[in-house]
Enzyme design. Structure first.
Site, PDB file in Angstrom:
ATOM      1  N   HIS A 112      -3.521  14.000 -28.025  1.00 45.70           N
ATOM      2  CA  HIS A 112      -3.933  12.609 -27.767  1.00 45.70           C
ATOM      3  C   HIS A 112      -4.657  12.026 -28.975  1.00 45.70           C
ATOM      4  CE1 HIS A 112      -3.700  13.442 -23.178  1.00 45.70           C
ATOM      5  NE2 HIS A 112      -2.549  13.022 -23.668  1.00 45.70           N
ATOM      6  N   LYS A 166       5.334  23.870 -12.807  1.00 50.41           N
ATOM      7  CA  LYS A 166       4.525  22.674 -12.565  1.00 50.41           C
ATOM      8  C   LYS A 166       4.207  22.549 -11.081  1.00 50.41           C
ATOM      9  CE  LYS A 166       3.368  18.047 -13.641  1.00 50.41           C
ATOM     10  NZ  LYS A 166       3.568  16.864 -14.435  1.00 50.41           N
ATOM     11  N   LYS A 178       1.782  11.941 -10.735  1.00 56.04           N
ATOM     12  CA  LYS A 178       0.889  11.085 -11.523  1.00 56.04           C
ATOM     13  C   LYS A 178       1.675   9.852 -11.943  1.00 56.04           C
ATOM     14  CE  LYS A 178      -2.507  14.068 -13.717  1.00 56.04           C
ATOM     15  NZ  LYS A 178      -3.019  14.542 -15.022  1.00 56.04           N
ATOM     16  N   ARG A 234      -4.978  22.351 -12.566  1.00 56.66           N
ATOM     17  CA  ARG A 234      -3.994  21.394 -13.084  1.00 56.66           C
ATOM     18  C   ARG A 234      -4.276  21.042 -14.548  1.00 56.66           C
ATOM     19  NH1 ARG A 234      -0.820  16.427 -10.050  1.00 56.66           N
ATOM     20  NH2 ARG A 234       0.398  15.885 -11.863  1.00 56.66           N
ATOM     21  N   ASN A 284      -2.630  20.538 -19.573  1.00 54.72           N
ATOM     22  CA  ASN A 284      -3.013  19.792 -20.771  1.00 54.72           C
ATOM     23  C   ASN A 284      -3.121  20.660 -22.011  1.00 54.72           C
ATOM     24  OD1 ASN A 284      -3.207  17.208 -19.620  1.00 54.72           O
ATOM     25  ND2 ASN A 284      -5.096  17.851 -18.613  1.00 54.72           N
ATOM     26  N   HIS A 297       4.986  11.642 -28.402  1.00 54.94           N
ATOM     27  CA  HIS A 297       4.090  12.465 -27.584  1.00 54.94           C
ATOM     28  C   HIS A 297       4.443  13.955 -27.643  1.00 54.94           C
ATOM     29  CE1 HIS A 297       1.446  13.688 -24.365  1.00 54.94           C
ATOM     30  NE2 HIS A 297       2.486  14.211 -23.712  1.00 54.94           N
ATOM     31  N   GLU A 325      -6.266  17.396  -9.670  1.00 52.10           N
ATOM     32  CA  GLU A 325      -7.009  17.856 -10.842  1.00 52.10           C
ATOM     33  C   GLU A 325      -8.495  18.029 -10.531  1.00 52.10           C
ATOM     34  OE1 GLU A 325      -4.873  16.526 -14.469  1.00 52.10           O
ATOM     35  OE2 GLU A 325      -6.866  15.903 -15.057  1.00 52.10           O
ATOM     36  N   ARG A 365       0.822  -1.235   0.000  1.00 51.75           N
ATOM     37  CA  ARG A 365       0.000   0.000   0.000  1.00 51.75           C
ATOM     38  C   ARG A 365       0.846   1.271   0.000  1.00 51.75           C
ATOM     39  NH1 ARG A 365      -3.104  -2.940   3.826  1.00 51.75           N
ATOM     40  NH2 ARG A 365      -4.859  -3.922   2.762  1.00 51.75           N
ATOM     41  N   HIS A 384      -2.906  19.141 -25.378  1.00 55.64           N
ATOM     42  CA  HIS A 384      -2.964  17.689 -25.204  1.00 55.64           C
ATOM     43  C   HIS A 384      -4.246  17.042 -25.724  1.00 55.64           C
ATOM     44  CE1 HIS A 384       0.715  18.181 -23.000  1.00 55.64           C
ATOM     45  NE2 HIS A 384       0.775  16.896 -22.687  1.00 55.64           N
ATOM     46  N   GLU A 395       7.302  20.267 -24.099  1.00 54.20           N
ATOM     47  CA  GLU A 395       6.592  20.374 -22.812  1.00 54.20           C
ATOM     48  C   GLU A 395       7.111  21.566 -22.002  1.00 54.20           C
ATOM     49  OE1 GLU A 395       4.015  18.511 -22.038  1.00 54.20           O
ATOM     50  OE2 GLU A 395       4.236  16.534 -22.968  1.00 54.20           O
TER      51      GLU A 395
HETATM   52  N1  LIG Z   1       3.341  11.247 -14.938  1.00 58.14           N
HETATM   53  C1  LIG Z   1       3.195  12.334 -15.642  1.00 58.14           C
HETATM   54  O1  LIG Z   1       2.783  13.395 -15.123  1.00 58.14           O
HETATM   55  C2  LIG Z   1       3.577  12.323 -17.084  1.00 58.14           C
HETATM   56  C3  LIG Z   1       3.648  13.525 -17.796  1.00 58.14           C
HETATM   57  C4  LIG Z   1       4.070  13.473 -19.122  1.00 58.14           C
HETATM   58  C5  LIG Z   1       4.407  12.257 -19.705  1.00 58.14           C
HETATM   59  N2  LIG Z   1       4.310  11.108 -18.973  1.00 58.14           N
HETATM   60  C6  LIG Z   1       4.682   9.815 -19.548  1.00 58.14           C
HETATM   61  O2  LIG Z   1       6.071   9.848 -19.864  1.00 58.14           O
HETATM   62  C7  LIG Z   1       6.336   8.879 -20.868  1.00 58.14           C
HETATM   63  C8  LIG Z   1       7.317   9.462 -21.856  1.00 58.14           C
HETATM   64  O3  LIG Z   1       8.519   9.752 -21.195  1.00 58.14           O
HETATM   65  P1  LIG Z   1       9.882  10.053 -22.000  1.00 58.14           P
HETATM   66  O4  LIG Z   1       9.584  10.963 -23.115  1.00 58.14           O
HETATM   67  O5  LIG Z   1      10.882  10.405 -21.011  1.00 58.14           O
HETATM   68  O6  LIG Z   1      10.175   8.665 -22.729  1.00 58.14           O
HETATM   69  P2  LIG Z   1      11.032   7.375 -22.299  1.00 58.14           P
HETATM   70  O7  LIG Z   1      10.996   7.150 -20.854  1.00 58.14           O
HETATM   71  O8  LIG Z   1      10.562   6.284 -23.202  1.00 58.14           O
HETATM   72  O9  LIG Z   1      12.511   7.795 -22.720  1.00 58.14           O
HETATM   73  C9  LIG Z   1      12.800   8.027 -24.074  1.00 58.14           C
HETATM   74  C10 LIG Z   1      14.013   7.210 -24.545  1.00 58.14           C
HETATM   75  O10 LIG Z   1      15.199   7.827 -24.048  1.00 58.14           O
HETATM   76  C11 LIG Z   1      16.028   6.853 -23.412  1.00 58.14           C
HETATM   77  N3  LIG Z   1      16.765   7.598 -22.395  1.00 58.14           N
HETATM   78  C12 LIG Z   1      16.334   8.036 -21.185  1.00 58.14           C
HETATM   79  N4  LIG Z   1      17.270   8.817 -20.607  1.00 58.14           N
HETATM   80  C13 LIG Z   1      18.323   8.854 -21.443  1.00 58.14           C
HETATM   81  C14 LIG Z   1      19.586   9.526 -21.403  1.00 58.14           C
HETATM   82  N5  LIG Z   1      19.918  10.332 -20.402  1.00 58.14           N
HETATM   83  N6  LIG Z   1      20.435   9.362 -22.446  1.00 58.14           N
HETATM   84  C15 LIG Z   1      20.069   8.580 -23.499  1.00 58.14           C
HETATM   85  N7  LIG Z   1      18.888   7.948 -23.606  1.00 58.14           N
HETATM   86  C16 LIG Z   1      18.024   8.076 -22.587  1.00 58.14           C
HETATM   87  C17 LIG Z   1      15.048   5.818 -22.901  1.00 58.14           C
HETATM   88  O11 LIG Z   1      15.657   4.583 -22.723  1.00 58.14           O
HETATM   89  C18 LIG Z   1      14.030   5.772 -24.036  1.00 58.14           C
HETATM   90  O12 LIG Z   1      14.489   4.964 -25.087  1.00 58.14           O
HETATM   91  C19 LIG Z   1       5.000   8.504 -21.464  1.00 58.14           C
HETATM   92  O13 LIG Z   1       4.674   7.207 -21.057  1.00 58.14           O
HETATM   93  C20 LIG Z   1       4.024   9.502 -20.857  1.00 58.14           C
HETATM   94  O14 LIG Z   1       2.736   8.966 -20.672  1.00 58.14           O
HETATM   95  C21 LIG Z   1       3.908  11.139 -17.677  1.00 58.14           C
HETATM   96 ZN   LIG Z   2       2.543  15.774 -22.244  1.00 59.63          ZN
END
Ligand SMILES: NC(=O)c1ccc[n+]([C@@H]2O[C@H](COP(=O)([O-])OP(=O)(O)OC[C@H]3O[C@@H](n4cnc5c(N)ncnc54)[C@H](O)[C@@H]3O)[C@@H](O)[C@H]2O)c1
Ligand SMILES: [Zn+2]
Length: 374
Positions: free
Chosen positions: A251, A225, A141, A240, A244, A265, A235, A119, A247, A183
């Protein structure tokens, strides 16, 4: 070092931004009084770069790494089960810690695992992509994906601390850097005109990954943020939802391109923000000058700005355009942020002045999409 405090009463935490903070992580974790057991969740691309450095700094703990494949597909029930079963087999207690070392995918998956094991065990974010440093690691999130859609299973679960190393961005592939950059620009467009102007003035330094400039961008984004999350953690009030911006369109474009590498994305968000701005102009809220500034900046930085990235065939007939617009609209209507079947949009009065609109008419959206598909 930059330090930002996110004030959420008993769930408050700090975001620390410093070069090479990964190799000094142990020092920063000390004050949190974590238990002996730490698990580090990371992926195959990140582990060769930073895992040893991080583990070396955690000498005082019993550390076990969990190295996953890389990619969006990681955020699944299957992996949730695997990770939870492994950690449970190691007899964790409530003081056990799960560290996310990687991008947003690792962060979302790790946070969700941490929120459900016993938990809730300690969760630490060490984001290594620009997107995760300016967005996903802050705000709590967490989520995995299901057949019904992205991020539909998850929780609000805040980390104990966020450690951000801007140097990690030097090795990040350019396309990933730009996705995160979209972003970051978003915060300027939402409520910080000064920040948007700073970004436009510093295009060259950003492209050259000047570390002081990157630190300033990460700091400003995290502050923005944090302020929005403090005002509306779960939200509920709508504040919050401003995060978006772009977005709702994004999406729908991502769904249309199958959440694939055709359109990432951040790229969808860049196009989505341009669309939100154009739609705001169409509805009489915003001036065309602002759109021109954003288009120029996005083009200079190499961000996409139009629907050509959806890879639709050229020379569509009127009926085909109407059909495509209808499909995009239906993707938007399925968005979980929509209330009572109305489309919730973030619109703009100007750069730095966005607002939540709950009652956008579907017909207006449809007409607008048709115009932009030509
Ligand atoms: N929780 C939230 O509030 C929130 C907000 C926005 C996005 N997201 C989520 O985030 C995800 C996308 O995250 P992302 O864009 O970081 O993608 P990701 O985590 O897939 O990373 C992108 C690529 O970069 C590589 N990588 C990471 N760090 C590296 C580094 N320092 N050097 C070289 N390569 C590296 C990873 O292995 C991957 O192949 C999505 O699933 C999305 O839904 C969440
Ligand atoms: Zn986003």
């Amino acid at each position: 070092m930059h330090k930002i405090n996110l004030d959420l009463k008993e769930n408050s935490y700090s975001i620390l931004i410093e070069e090479n903070i990964i190799e000094n992580a142990g020092k920063h974790l000390k004050s949190l009084k974590l238990g002996k057991k730490i698990f580090i969740l990371t992926d195959k691309n990140v582990s060769p770069l930073y895992l040893n450095k991080l583990m070396d700094s955690l000498d005082d703990y019993e550390v076990k790494p969990i190295i996953m494949e890389a990619g969006e597909h990681l955020k699944s029930f299957v992996n949730l089960t695997k990770i939870c079963n492994f950690i449970l087999s190691e007899k964790p207690d409530r003081n056990t810690t799960l560290i996310a070392l990687g991008g947003g995918v690792i962060g979302d998956l790790t946070g969700f695992c941490a929120s459900v094991i016993l938990r809730g065990i300690n969760f630490v974010q060490i984001p290594t992509t620009l997107l995760s440093q300016v967005d996903s690691s802050v705000g709590g999130k967490t989520a995995i994906n299901t057949n019904a859609g992205k991020n539909l299973i998850g929780s609000f679960y805040q980390p104990k601390i966020v450690l951000i190393d801007p140097n990690a961005l030097q090795k990040l592939p350019e396309r990933e850097f730009l996705c995160g950059y979209a972003e970051a620009v978003k915060y300027g467009l939402i409520n910080n005109r000064e920040f948007f102007d700073y970004l436009c003035k510093n295009e060259k330094k950003i492209k050259n990954k000047d570390v002081e400039t990157l630190k300033y961008i990460i700091k400003t984004s995290c502050e923005s943020k944090a302020a929005i999350v403090e005002a509306d953690e779960k939200e509920k009030s709508g504040t919050r939802a401003l995060l978006n911006l772009g977005h709702t369109f994004a999406h729908s474009f991502e769904k249309e391109t199958g959440y694939s590498d055709v359109l990432k994305h951040g790229e969808a968000v860049a196009i989505g923000m341009v669309m939100a701005l154009k739609f705001s102009i169409e509805l009489g809220h915003c001036d065309k000058k602002d759109l021109e500034l954003v288009l120029e900046h996005f083009k200079n930085m190499g961000l996409p700005t139009d629907l050509s990235h959806l890879n639709l065939p050229a020379n569509l007939t009127k009926t085909e355009i109407e059909g495509n617009a209808q499909v995009l609209l239906s993707h938007m209507c399925g968005d979980k942020k929509n209330e009572n079947d109305q489309i919730v949009f973030i619109l703009m009065n100007a750069i730095g002045e966005s607002f939540l609109s709950r009652n956008t008419k579907k017909d207006d959206v449809l007409k607008f999409l048709e115009q932009n598909l030509v």
